[in-house]
Write a protein that holds these residues in place. Structure first.
Motif, PDB file in Angstrom:
ATOM      1  N   SER A 144       0.859  -1.181   0.000  1.00 10.84           N
ATOM      2  CA  SER A 144       0.000   0.000   0.000  1.00 10.84           C
ATOM      3  C   SER A 144       0.893   1.227   0.000  1.00 10.84           C
ATOM      4  CB  SER A 144      -0.928   0.019   1.226  1.00 10.84           C
ATOM      5  OG  SER A 144      -0.175   0.066   2.419  1.00 10.84           O
ATOM      6  N   ALA A 145       0.420   2.258  -0.661  1.00 13.27           N
ATOM      7  CA  ALA A 145       1.180   3.507  -0.729  1.00 13.27           C
ATOM      8  C   ALA A 145       0.214   4.672  -0.854  1.00 13.27           C
ATOM      9  CB  ALA A 145       2.133   3.489  -1.927  1.00 13.27           C
ATOM     10  N   THR A 146       0.685   5.836  -0.449  1.00 13.20           N
ATOM     11  CA  THR A 146      -0.109   7.052  -0.578  1.00 13.20           C
ATOM     12  C   THR A 146       0.649   8.050  -1.431  1.00 13.20           C
ATOM     13  OG1 THR A 146      -1.091   6.703   1.603  1.00 13.20           O
ATOM     14  CG2 THR A 146      -1.280   8.910   0.661  1.00 13.20           C
ATOM     15  N   LEU A 147      -0.038   8.580  -2.447  1.00 11.06           N
ATOM     16  CA  LEU A 147       0.508   9.654  -3.271  1.00 11.06           C
ATOM     17  C   LEU A 147       0.035  10.979  -2.684  1.00 11.06           C
ATOM     18  CD1 LEU A 147      -0.434   8.162  -6.755  1.00 11.06           C
ATOM     19  CD2 LEU A 147       1.874   8.293  -5.816  1.00 11.06           C
ATOM     20  N   GLU A 148       0.956  11.874  -2.389  1.00 15.38           N
ATOM     21  CA  GLU A 148       0.592  13.156  -1.787  1.00 15.38           C
ATOM     22  C   GLU A 148       1.317  14.301  -2.475  1.00 15.38           C
ATOM     23  OE1 GLU A 148      -0.435  12.690   2.792  1.00 15.38           O
ATOM     24  OE2 GLU A 148       1.599  11.967   2.366  1.00 15.38           O
ATOM     25  N   GLY A 149       0.647  15.444  -2.531  1.00 14.42           N
ATOM     26  CA  GLY A 149       1.250  16.640  -3.106  1.00 14.42           C
ATOM     27  C   GLY A 149       0.175  17.593  -3.570  1.00 14.42           C
TER      28      GLY A 149
END
Length: 197
Positions: A144-149
């Motif tokens: 699992s990963a989270t893309l943030e920006g």
């Protein structure tokens, strides 16, 4: 590896496309990495061609995930592909480049070059951070990963957070895929992602 294929005929939303013929064409990766797209329809074709090998439009897997015994415990693998989804009822696609560190049990990477079906290109790069879970039971995804920006479009900035929940695919973990849920500003995004080594 990102497939650069062209199909005849009009192209609708990314999530409504059917797979094109010629899936055995050679993948095209530029000398400095994956091709950068400037046209939504062109990206839609290639995203659907790649994704349709591995996932449904909602991110459900079309093939079995890699078995735990086939996943490495050392080294790393980098994957290139697409995030596809619907935002306010229309298509949004971005390019992802993520690395799975099997020894450190970590996911890192970026997502950029987002193009909306009617609003055009979004500038900005999202940063990915997450976990590899090679021993995950079947009800738990292998990573699992989270893309943030922040993504920007037409003079407006949108704080963005997109969760990727997925698995390694094929016997030799040559691909990854799964579902996407998140927000671009206040707008809900849902869809899937797929990428290949």
């Amino acid at each position: 590896m990102i497939f650069k294929l062209r199909c005849a005929g009009a192209v609708g939303m990314a999530l409504a496309l059917s797979a094109c013929g010629g899936s055995d064409s050679s993948p095209v990766v530029g000398e400095t990495g994956p091709v950068t797209y400037v046209d939504f329809n062109e990206m839609s074709i290639d995203a659907q061609t790649l994704s349709s090998q591995y996932i449904e439009t909602d991110g459900r897997l079309l093939i079995e995930r890699s078995s735990a015994e086939n996943l490495p415990t050392t080294g790393a693998a980098s994957y290139y592909g697409f995030v596809t989804g619907t935002l306010e009822g229309q298509g949004l696609i971005g390019q992802i480049a993520v690395t799975a560190d099997f020894e450190g049990d970590a996911i890192t990477g970026t997502a950029s070059n987002f193009i909306h079906e009617t609003n055009g290109a979004y500038s900005g790069t999202l940063t990915a951070a997450g976990l590899v879970r090679t021993e995950a039971h079947m009800v738990i995804t292998q990573f699992s990963a989270t893309l943030e920006g922040t993504l920007s479009n037409d003079g407006n900035d949108y704080v963005t957070e997109i969760a990727l929940e997925g698995d390694f695919l094929t016997a030799d973990h040559a691909a990854i895929g799964g579902n996407v849920v998140g927000y671009v500003g206040d707008d809900f995004l849902v869809g899937g992602f797929a990428a290949e080594r």
